[in-house]
Scaffold this motif. Sequence first.
Motif, PDB file in Angstrom:
ATOM      1  N   SER A  17       0.729  -1.144   0.024  1.00 22.69           N
ATOM      2  CA  SER A  17       0.145   0.099  -0.015  1.00 22.69           C
ATOM      3  C   SER A  17       0.943   1.229  -0.036  1.00 22.69           C
ATOM      4  N   VAL A  63      -8.643   0.361 -10.951  1.00 23.85           N
ATOM      5  CA  VAL A  63      -8.248   0.440  -9.546  1.00 23.85           C
ATOM      6  C   VAL A  63      -9.620   0.429  -8.720  1.00 23.85           C
ATOM      7  N   ARG A  66      -9.632  -1.023  -4.910  1.00 23.11           N
ATOM      8  CA  ARG A  66      -8.412  -1.085  -4.180  1.00 23.11           C
ATOM      9  C   ARG A  66      -7.757   0.493  -3.915  1.00 23.11           C
ATOM     10  N   ASN A  83      -4.197   0.483  -2.095  1.00 26.36           N
ATOM     11  CA  ASN A  83      -4.020  -0.805  -1.559  1.00 26.36           C
ATOM     12  C   ASN A  83      -3.926  -2.007  -2.460  1.00 26.36           C
ATOM     13  N   SER A  84      -3.351  -3.127  -2.072  1.00 28.17           N
ATOM     14  CA  SER A  84      -3.379  -4.216  -2.989  1.00 28.17           C
ATOM     15  C   SER A  84      -2.769  -3.821  -4.409  1.00 28.17           C
ATOM     16  N   LYS A  86      -0.630  -3.482  -7.578  1.00 30.70           N
ATOM     17  CA  LYS A  86      -0.182  -4.535  -8.604  1.00 30.70           C
ATOM     18  C   LYS A  86       1.171  -3.914  -9.407  1.00 30.70           C
ATOM     19  N   ASP A  89       0.282  -1.188 -11.773  1.00 31.79           N
ATOM     20  CA  ASP A  89      -0.013   0.466 -11.273  1.00 31.79           C
ATOM     21  C   ASP A  89       1.243   1.098 -11.359  1.00 31.79           C
TER      22      ASP A  89
END
Length: 114
Positions: A17, A63, A66, A83-84, A86, A89
Amino acid sequence: QVQLVESGGGLVQAGGSLRLSCAPSETIFNIYTMAWYRQAPGKQRELVARIFTSGLTNYADSVKGRFTISRDNAKNTMYLQMNSLKPEDTAVYYCNAVPSLYQWGQGTQVTVSS
């Protein structure tokens, strides 16, 4: 001329995060819809999240669920809680109005390692 200053990026592992911050030089959140945009290498800049003057929000499908966009009017700061994360991103993240009325800031680099 409004200056936009983004901060909070960094290097994070997938699943991690980060919280980004955007601090405009003037009070504009009550005037325009604001958004977070991102630009990955070799790709066009895209809008990932927006917050209307009413406080309503919406997100790009990539997104949704997340990322959370928010603002603190008292601090004149907008945030993007991510958050979460990848690897996809990974990008430089910018804030601006919708449409992008102001000169783009430096952005803040987010790098997500797999």
